[in-house]
Design an enzyme around this catalytic site. Structure first.
Site, short mmCIF file in Angstrom:
data_model
loop_
_atom_site.label_atom_id
_atom_site.label_comp_id
_atom_site.label_asym_id
_atom_site.label_seq_id
_atom_site.Cartn_x
_atom_site.Cartn_y
_atom_site.Cartn_z
N TYR A 36 0.85 -1.20 0.00
CA TYR A 36 0.00 0.00 0.00
C TYR A 36 0.88 1.26 0.00
CZ TYR A 36 -3.54 3.37 1.63
OH TYR A 36 -4.38 4.44 1.75
N LYS A 43 0.88 4.23 -2.89
CA LYS A 43 0.52 5.63 -2.63
C LYS A 43 1.69 6.56 -2.97
CE LYS A 43 -3.76 5.14 -1.65
NZ LYS A 43 -4.80 5.74 -2.51
N1 LIG Z 1 -9.73 6.07 5.28
C1 LIG Z 1 -8.50 6.48 5.52
O1 LIG Z 1 -8.10 6.62 6.69
C2 LIG Z 1 -7.58 6.82 4.37
C3 LIG Z 1 -6.32 7.35 4.69
C4 LIG Z 1 -5.46 7.70 3.67
C5 LIG Z 1 -5.85 7.52 2.35
N2 LIG Z 1 -7.07 6.98 2.05
C6 LIG Z 1 -7.42 6.81 0.65
O2 LIG Z 1 -8.68 7.39 0.38
C7 LIG Z 1 -9.34 6.67 -0.68
C8 LIG Z 1 -10.72 6.29 -0.24
O3 LIG Z 1 -10.59 5.42 0.89
P1 LIG Z 1 -11.78 5.08 1.89
O4 LIG Z 1 -11.25 5.26 3.24
O5 LIG Z 1 -13.01 5.78 1.45
O6 LIG Z 1 -11.90 3.51 1.62
P2 LIG Z 1 -13.19 2.56 1.54
O7 LIG Z 1 -14.21 3.04 2.50
O8 LIG Z 1 -12.67 1.19 1.63
O9 LIG Z 1 -13.74 2.86 0.05
C9 LIG Z 1 -12.94 2.54 -1.06
C10 LIG Z 1 -13.76 2.73 -2.31
O10 LIG Z 1 -12.98 2.25 -3.43
C11 LIG Z 1 -13.75 1.27 -4.12
N3 LIG Z 1 -12.93 0.23 -4.74
C12 LIG Z 1 -12.01 -0.57 -4.15
N4 LIG Z 1 -11.56 -1.49 -5.02
C13 LIG Z 1 -12.23 -1.27 -6.18
C14 LIG Z 1 -12.22 -1.92 -7.44
N5 LIG Z 1 -11.45 -3.00 -7.69
N6 LIG Z 1 -13.00 -1.43 -8.42
C15 LIG Z 1 -13.79 -0.37 -8.18
N7 LIG Z 1 -13.88 0.27 -7.01
C16 LIG Z 1 -13.09 -0.19 -6.01
C17 LIG Z 1 -14.63 0.65 -3.04
O11 LIG Z 1 -15.69 -0.08 -3.62
P3 LIG Z 1 -16.40 -1.25 -2.74
O12 LIG Z 1 -17.17 -0.53 -1.69
O13 LIG Z 1 -17.23 -2.00 -3.72
O14 LIG Z 1 -15.28 -2.08 -2.17
C18 LIG Z 1 -15.05 1.91 -2.29
O15 LIG Z 1 -16.08 2.60 -2.98
C19 LIG Z 1 -8.44 5.48 -1.00
O16 LIG Z 1 -7.66 5.75 -2.15
C20 LIG Z 1 -7.56 5.36 0.24
O17 LIG Z 1 -6.34 4.74 -0.04
C21 LIG Z 1 -7.95 6.64 3.04
#
Ligand SMILES: NC(=O)c1ccc[n+]([C@@H]2O[C@H](COP(=O)([O-])OP(=O)(O)OC[C@H]3O[C@@H](n4cnc5c(N)ncnc54)[C@H](OP(=O)(O)O)[C@@H]3O)[C@@H](O)[C@H]2O)c1
Length: 243
Positions: free
Chosen positions: A139, A143
């Site tokens: 990961y 990133k």
């Molecule tokens: N949350 C944090 O603390 C955090 C921190 C730093 C960076 N980020 C970044 O922020 C972004 C959003 O994260 P989040 O926290 O919202 O994560 P999340 O709640 O797990 O949501 C991730 C989203 O990406 C979609 N996704 C994953 N794999 C996919 C695939 N193969 N095809 C199409 N869609 C896919 C998921 O769809 P499904 O629901 O169908 O799985 C979901 O809509 C990510 O890039 C993550 O790395 C998050």
């Protein structure tokens, strides 16, 4: 008003971003991995959002999505939000799909890529990376790569603001319910970079956290590393990044 694609908008930050932008009157294209997940987007589609379906872990589906988007009304903004924390889909979803969509779609007016504070722990090397996802990917490295891609695009396309955002550790499915940062702040920077006329939001090549520009990993702004990454991804995918 702008036509904005938010990848991975079925859940988490992507969904919150799409909902907020829709509320502010923008034309939104939401995206889900498959028909079942697309069902959860019905409330947004009822409010006028357009829906795209593609599993970003599957190269052929990313190519089909790009083709469908090329045949539709041009996008003003793409927010590359979809991401996974672990497993074999890490590289395909977190870096290869954003690269391919960037290379294959007409240049939008703005680009936003979801980074993470974890990118500081990534190793700035492209050798031996399993871009196809035959085994679990790092990961942190994914990133670092996507943050570097945002900077590489900013350098190549100076007229297209291209920025990376660390949303903070926030309570989504990925972040976990005990994540300490503010969920609202976790999506507001993306919306601001995507739509605001504030001169700061129109700058390019930034790494942002809660609307503050921060210093990313030093390799992000290393032009030799940017060029290496783009060359390796072009070789891997067969899609060149113009400019
Ligand atoms: N949350 C944090 O603390 C955090 C921190 C730093 C960076 N980020 C970044 O922020 C972004 C959003 O994260 P989040 O926290 O919202 O994560 P999340 O709640 O797990 O949501 C991730 C989203 O990406 C979609 N996704 C994953 N794999 C996919 C695939 N193969 N095809 C199409 N869609 C896919 C998921 O769809 P499904 O629901 O169908 O799985 C979901 O809509 C990510 O890039 C993550 O790395 C998050």
């Amino acid at each position: 008003m702008s036509r904005i694609l938010v990848t991975g908008s079925a859940d988490g930050l992507g969904r919150l971003t799409a909902e907020a932008l829709l509320t502010h009157g923008h034309d939104i294209v939401v995206h889900a991995r498959n028909a079942r997940r697309a069902g959860t987007l019905a409330p947004l589609v009822d409010r006028g959002a357009e829906l795209m379906v593609a599993d970003l872990a599957v190269r052929e589906e990313v190519l089909r999505l790009a083709l469908e988007l090329r045949g539709a009304e041009p996008l003003g903004v793409v927010i590359h939000n979809a991401g996974v924390w672990s497993g074999s889909a890490v590289m395909p979803v977190n870096i290869v799909a954003p690269y391919l969509l960037t290379a294959l779609l007409p240049r939008p007016r703005r680009l936003v890529y979801l980074s993470s504070g974890s990118h500081y722990g990534g190793h700035p090397t492209t050798g031996g990376v399993d871009w196809r996802g035959h085994r679990a990917g790092s990961y942190e490295a994914s990133k670092l790569f996507v943050t570097t891609l945002a900077a590489a695009v900013a350098r190549r396309w100076p007229d297209v603001p291209s920025n990376a955002v660390d949303p903070g550790w926030v309570p989504t499915r990925m972040g976990g319910r005990n994540a300490p940062d503010d969920l609202d702040l976790g999506h507001q920077t993306q919306e601001w970079l995507a739509t605001s006329d504030d001169p700061e939001a129109l700058t390019t090549g930034g790494y942002w956290h809660h609307r503050e520009r921060r210093q990313p990993h030093r390799s992000v702004n290393d032009e030799a590393f940017q060029d290496e990454l783009v060359r390796v991804l072009a070789d891997e995918t067969g899609a060149a990044l113009r400019g």
